[in-house]
Design an enzyme around this catalytic site. Structure first.
Site, PDB file in Angstrom:
ATOM      1  N   CYS A 202       0.888  -0.530  -0.129  1.00 22.48           N
ATOM      2  CA  CYS A 202       0.072  -0.167  -0.410  1.00 22.48           C
ATOM      3  C   CYS A 202       1.053   1.074   0.227  1.00 22.48           C
ATOM      4  CB  CYS A 202      -0.723  -0.105   1.160  1.00 22.48           C
ATOM      5  SG  CYS A 202      -0.376   0.199   2.874  1.00 22.48           S
TER       6      CYS A 202
ATOM      7  N   HIS B 126      20.109  -8.769  22.717  1.00 23.43           N
ATOM      8  CA  HIS B 126      18.630 -10.132  21.450  1.00 23.43           C
ATOM      9  C   HIS B 126      19.633 -11.429  21.655  1.00 23.43           C
ATOM     10  CE1 HIS B 126      17.857 -12.960  18.650  1.00 23.43           C
ATOM     11  NE2 HIS B 126      16.896 -12.040  17.988  1.00 23.43           N
TER      12      HIS B 126
END
Length: 633
Positions: free
Chosen positions: A26, A555
């Protein structure tokens, strides 16, 4: 080839080509339908240079890129070969609502650019008529009006194409169904002909019959600009096509499948699907209008307040078919009018931040976000600026609610599906000319913008929300003095070079500069003073923005997202302000290792490109709160 590396990284982190069921885009987002979303490295994508964030909603995996998404989409499609990739159905169970959102976005997204463009042309043409610049008999008006009307008038043909693609059907069969629905001869029959007889006389669905098919009455409807009949007809047609593909020999399938499919679906669409869908659309239009009429003010306030929340989760797609249906059935739409001020409220808030902040990075992000917001594209503002800081986002919702209430009071209605932002203004000009509703739209967006600006500038701006002094100071001699921020170690253990991490996304430095630690204990402490901007639901990764604007990603382990939070115990929540040394998380090292995962933990500065350098410690082993990285600002 400008975005080839980004495209490769995106494909890799959504789980590879084989995990992609379908891909569309989009205005700002790549919209993936993945076979298995758990294979995607969401936290890596969110922190990837070139990616604003990731949204998982409506059965879609949405990678938010920004204004240059068409170029990135083209590169991703080319690298992945998705133009010709099959879109086999996923085994993933998706709820009915998510399935609905997925279908609607898949059908309407490809048309939005041209739909907005033609709507803008139609809106500006109406404005020129209202101002007396053009007359509705001039040739200039006729041509401009034709350009503005072309897509919406023949909408069934365009939606036949996009619906067929969505339902994995022959796109030309879909277009043929749409073309039949708007065939000019049928319109001529209803305009000049005398009906053979009338069905359902005396009811709300009284229908004159002008022709029959094999003796069966055909109820002719006006399908120009319609939405529901063609989508339903194409869906049924895709099933019929699939049936004929199974029973017709492959040697003659190329022409016999379309032949048989059209002979079945077109009469079925004209006799049954089209009329029933049209009646359903009329009821939907009347229903939404009745709800709106109960209290236009409350409707405007609620729509304005929550529209940006809907956008975040992709749920705004549920309003698109309602609005288009209203324009078709009622010739106007009051629903999307209530949200017209939302983008202006967001833009006003960001403008205030831009003027008040001394943070060079934040100011540089705000400038393009304001420009995009003026033209109705607010994802850069939402994801990059207001949402991570929470309060600015809430203030923008408040301002949008006030603007929506004003629009409701003034009875503003949209008469075309036009452009976004300031280009949407002509959409609210009535066919009879400029009226109270148009002035309501102008007042509503102005109030939304000004109120958002004032709330942020005078009441909502706090130094600790956007505080960062990452400018260069002055030494005693007047020469520039480079400032720095020290990032302490969040873990205790062995220090490993980032290039030695067995994860290419980290080892190549694509996600930012930094270092890794092989943890000796299952605890993570805050490496800086700042705000916890990301705490992933799986618990394995934490993002912190320091008070000086340094973005740090911790992480824990490789592929530990697959544990889905098992063995991880967060001690804080997203949005919390933290101090260096605060305990952020605990994790069960032995259980994670027993499950087959390595615990090597990268600690990176994800926005390291904004700084002069990131210098790693020279230590081989490190303890909690010892200096790990030095960011040269």
């Amino acid at each position: 080839m400008k975005y080839e590396k980004l495209a490769q990284d995106i494909i890799s982190n959504v789980g590879g080509k084989e995990n992609v069921n379908s891909l569309t885009h989009c205005i700002t987002r790549l919209r993936f339908k993945l076979n298995d979303e758990s294979k995607a490295n969401t936290e890596i994508l969110k922190n990837m240079d070139g990616v604003v964030t990731v949204v998982q909603s409506g059965g879609q995996y949405q990678v938010v890129i920004g204004n240059h998404v068409p170029e990135v989409y083209a590169e991703v499609a080319a690298v992945g070969g998705f133009q010709t990739a099959s879109a086999e159905p996923s085994d993933e169970k998706v709820g009915l609502f998510n399935r609905f959102i997925d279908i609607i976005s898949g059908v309407f997204t490809p048309t939005l650019g041209v739909l907005s463009a033609t709507g803008m042309i139609k809106g500006f043409t109406a404005l020129l008529i209202s101002l007396g610049v053009l007359t509705n008999t001039s040739g200039t008006y006729q041509i401009l009006n034709a350009i503005g009307d072309c897509l919406f008038y023949f909408f069934p043909i365009f939606l036949g194409y996009t619906s067929a693609k969505k339902f994995n059907a022959n796109i030309f069969i879909g277009m043929a169904i749409g073309a039949t629905l708007v065939y000019p001869t049928f319109s001529g029959l209803t305009a000049a002909g005398k009906p053979l007889y009338t069905l359902f006389s005396g009811t709300v669905i009284e229908s004159p019959v002008y022709l029959t098919f094999l003796g069966i009455p055909v109820i002719l409807m006006t399908y120009s600009s319609s939405v529901i009949p063609i989508i339903l007809s194409t869906y049924v047609g895709s099933k019929i096509e699939g049936f004929f593909k199974k029973i017709i020999p492959s040697v003659v399938r190329t022409f016999l499948v379309p032949f048989c499919t059209l002979l079945v679906i077109v009469p079925l669409a004209l006799i049954f699907i089209g009329p029933v869908a049209t009646w359903a659309g009329q009821l939907l239009g009347a229903g939404t209008l009745s709800i709106y009429n109960l209290s236009p003010v409350i409707a405007g306030v609620l729509l304005g307040a929550f529209w940006q929340v809907f956008v975040i989760f992709g749920l705004h797609w549920g309003f698109v078919p309602i609005a288009i249906n209203n324009l078709t059935v009622l010739k106007f739409d009051p629903i999307l009018a209530g949200v017209f001020g939302a983008s202006f409220a967001q833009t006003g808030v960001v403008l205030a931040i831009m003027l008040r902040t001394k943070n060079i990075k934040l100011k540089s992000l705000s400038i393009p976000a304001v420009i995009s917001g003026i033209f109705g594209v607010t994802e850069p503002a939402i994801y990059g600026i207001t949402l991570p800081r929470k309060k600015p986002f809430i203030l923008s919702c408040i301002a949008a609610a006030v603007g929506g209430g004003i629009i409701g009071i003034m009875g503003t209605k949209g008469y075309i599906l036009g452009g976004l932002g300031i280009f949407g203004i002509p959409s609210y000009i009535s066919p009879e000319g400029i009226d109270r509703g148009f002035y309501g739209a102008i007042i509503g967006i102005t109030v939304s913008f000004v109120l958002g600006f004032l709330l942020m500038f005078f009441g909502g701006f706090k130094d600790d929300e956007v505080k960062a002094d990452n400018t260069k100071g002055q030494g005693h001699s007047g020469e520039p003095m480079v400032k720095q921020e020290t990032v302490s170690s969040p873990l205790k253990g062995e220090v490993i070079a980032l290039s030695d991490v067995k994860d290419e996304a980290f080892s190549t430095g694509a996600l930012g500069k930094g270092i890794a630690i092989e943890p000796a204990e299952g605890k993570v402490f805050a490496p800086v003073d700042g705000v916890l901007t990301s705490l992933f639901s799986s618990g394995h990764a934490i993002g912190i923005t320091s008070d000086h604007g340094v973005d740090i990603l911790i992480h824990v382990g490789k592929d530990t997202v697959k544990l889905k939070g098992k063995y991880f115990t967060p001690k804080v929540k997203q949005g919390d302000a933290v101090k260096k040394g605060d305990l952020l998380m605990e994790f069960d090292m032995e259980a994670i290792k027993a499950a087959g995962y390595i615990l090597t933990t990268p600690v990176i500065v994800s926005n390291s490109n904004n700084y002069l350098d990131v210098i790693e410690t020279g230590k081989k082993n490190i303890g909690y709160r010892e200096d790990l990285l030095t960011v040269m600002i």
